[in-house]
Design a protein around this motif. Sequence first.
Motif, PDB file in Angstrom:
ATOM      1  N   ASP A 202      23.852 -26.867 -23.297  1.00  9.45           N
ATOM      2  CA  ASP A 202      24.445 -25.965 -24.290  1.00  9.45           C
ATOM      3  C   ASP A 202      24.500 -26.600 -25.672  1.00  9.45           C
ATOM      4  O   ASP A 202      24.291 -25.909 -26.684  1.00  9.45           O
ATOM      5  N   PRO A 241      20.167 -20.115 -16.488  1.00  5.18           N
ATOM      6  CA  PRO A 241      19.832 -18.884 -17.223  1.00  5.18           C
ATOM      7  C   PRO A 241      18.597 -18.165 -16.710  1.00  5.18           C
ATOM      8  O   PRO A 241      18.149 -17.193 -17.337  1.00  5.18           O
ATOM      9  N   TRP A 248      21.610 -14.215 -22.480  1.00  7.38           N
ATOM     10  CA  TRP A 248      22.336 -15.374 -23.009  1.00  7.38           C
ATOM     11  C   TRP A 248      22.103 -15.496 -24.521  1.00  7.38           C
ATOM     12  O   TRP A 248      23.022 -15.833 -25.265  1.00  7.38           O
TER      13      TRP A 248
END
Length: 288
Positions: A202, A241, A248
């Motif tokens: 992230d 993901p 996302w």
Amino acid sequence: LSSWMTRIEIERPDGSRHLLVIRRGRKPDAERHTLPFGVEFELLGHLAAHGIPVARPRLFDDSGRILPQAYVVLDFVRGTTRFTTDDPVGMAIEMADVLAAIHDLDATGGSLPVLPIHADRMQGWVITDLTRREPDHSLREDLVRHHLDEHWPPPATELCLLHADYFPGNIIWDGDAITAVIDWESAALGDPMADIATTRLDLRWAYGAEIAERFTDRYLTVTGRSTATLAVWELVVSLRPAGAVSLWANDMAAHGRPDITSDTMRTEQHAYVDSALQRLDAASNLDT
């Protein structure tokens, strides 16, 4: 995304006012996929008692008397999530320090509520995920799974309390300080490198590889832990993901980062996977 959050303001008899948040599931069966609210309430109480910045839990109710579903009441925490910053290094260091404190809590002494094992959850969510969808070739899923077939599960290590979704969207800031880590519905017991792997990807998406490394370096300096299993967990995290990158990316745009697109996310995921595979290969060469 998984709960209805309602802010309420109460006035006490002395005229003072207090802000609270009611957290309840969107669907009657929502707790099948997350911690039951009763467990989350108990966990938050434990965290608050040990100085971890969280929203203080006030009430858990599953009686159906007021609302037809279980819910928790939490203190409202003032501040904001942060997807842009003028000091990404300082942000990464603060995030590392708070995560280190979470991982240092005693997870085996019986003081925590009963939590799932993170590796078991990932077995069902990621490792066997193809039972419900097609492979995501844009994330080179076939390549990742080929290597996971060889390295999963990683060797058992210490069991720590994991947040399991420690990223900027679940952190509330007031200035340069973290005032609350929120959204503990995925908390579990597991390898601390699983949390590190999640945050590293992230941070790469939001701030680049250098900031992800600064976060990791700070965490390792504070804790002295080994990264022996990190590369395997990075392969697992890289598939989180899969099949949903565009969704996302839309979330990032909603958080004020339209520059984080599905294309940039895929590019960073590829680099993240390549780095993990290089370290796995280097470790295998050392073993032989």
